[in-house]
Design a protein around this motif. Structure first.
Motif, short mmCIF file in Angstrom:
data_model
loop_
_atom_site.label_atom_id
_atom_site.label_comp_id
_atom_site.label_asym_id
_atom_site.label_seq_id
_atom_site.Cartn_x
_atom_site.Cartn_y
_atom_site.Cartn_z
N PRO A 1 0.83 -1.21 0.00
CA PRO A 1 0.00 0.00 0.00
C PRO A 1 0.87 1.26 0.00
O PRO A 1 1.92 1.28 0.62
CB PRO A 1 -0.79 -0.10 1.31
CG PRO A 1 -0.40 -1.35 1.98
CD PRO A 1 0.70 -1.99 1.21
N GLN B 1 -5.77 -0.33 -3.86
CA GLN B 1 -6.11 1.00 -3.35
C GLN B 1 -6.85 1.77 -4.43
O GLN B 1 -6.58 1.61 -5.62
CB GLN B 1 -4.86 1.74 -2.88
CG GLN B 1 -3.84 2.02 -3.96
CD GLN B 1 -2.51 2.47 -3.40
OE1 GLN B 1 -2.03 1.98 -2.38
NE2 GLN B 1 -1.88 3.42 -4.10
N TYR C 1 -8.07 1.73 0.97
CA TYR C 1 -7.17 0.57 0.91
C TYR C 1 -8.01 -0.66 1.22
O TYR C 1 -8.71 -0.68 2.23
CB TYR C 1 -6.05 0.71 1.95
CG TYR C 1 -5.24 1.98 1.78
CD1 TYR C 1 -4.10 1.99 0.97
CD2 TYR C 1 -5.61 3.15 2.42
CE1 TYR C 1 -3.35 3.15 0.81
CE2 TYR C 1 -4.86 4.32 2.27
CZ TYR C 1 -3.75 4.32 1.46
OH TYR C 1 -3.02 5.46 1.31
#
Length: 114
Positions: A43, A66, A97
């Motif tokens: 992420p 994401q 996310y």
């Protein structure tokens, strides 16, 4: 009974990133506001790492992808829209996310913005 807002539909194209490479380099992060959506890898946290733990097995969940505020009004963004006319603006150019536990089949999303 109030119906939720329906967002305009976008088609998504996927492009595999070569092993060892990243969808965005560290220098691209700010320049790519609105264009940071991706699947897999690590992420790109707006704030700090907030990887969730599965409620079932208590292990860290797997990052799936994401979703960026895709209509950010920035000249390099092909989907930009004027301020006040944006459907896909989550807070201050925020990001969702998405995480998944492959053992427990559970999912969780995290939201962060600047």
């Amino acid at each position: 009974h109030h119906m939720p807002k329906q967002l305009p539909e976008y088609k998504v194209s996927f492009e595999r990133v070569p092993r060892g490479k990243h969808a965005l380099g560290p220098d691209d992060w700010i320049k790519a506001l609105g264009r940071r959506s991706k699947l897999g890898g690590e992420p790109d946290w707006v704030q700090t790492d907030d990887t969730p733990e599965c409620a079932g097995c208590h292990k860290p969940m797997t990052f799936v992808g994401q979703i960026d505020s895709i209509e950010h009004n920035e000249s390099a963004n092909p989907h930009r829209r004027d301020y006040g006319k944006q459907d896909y603006m989550f807070g201050d150019v925020g990001m969702f996310y998405i995480f998944f536990c492959f053992e427990c089949m559970d999912t969780k999303s995290i939201f962060q913005c600047g």
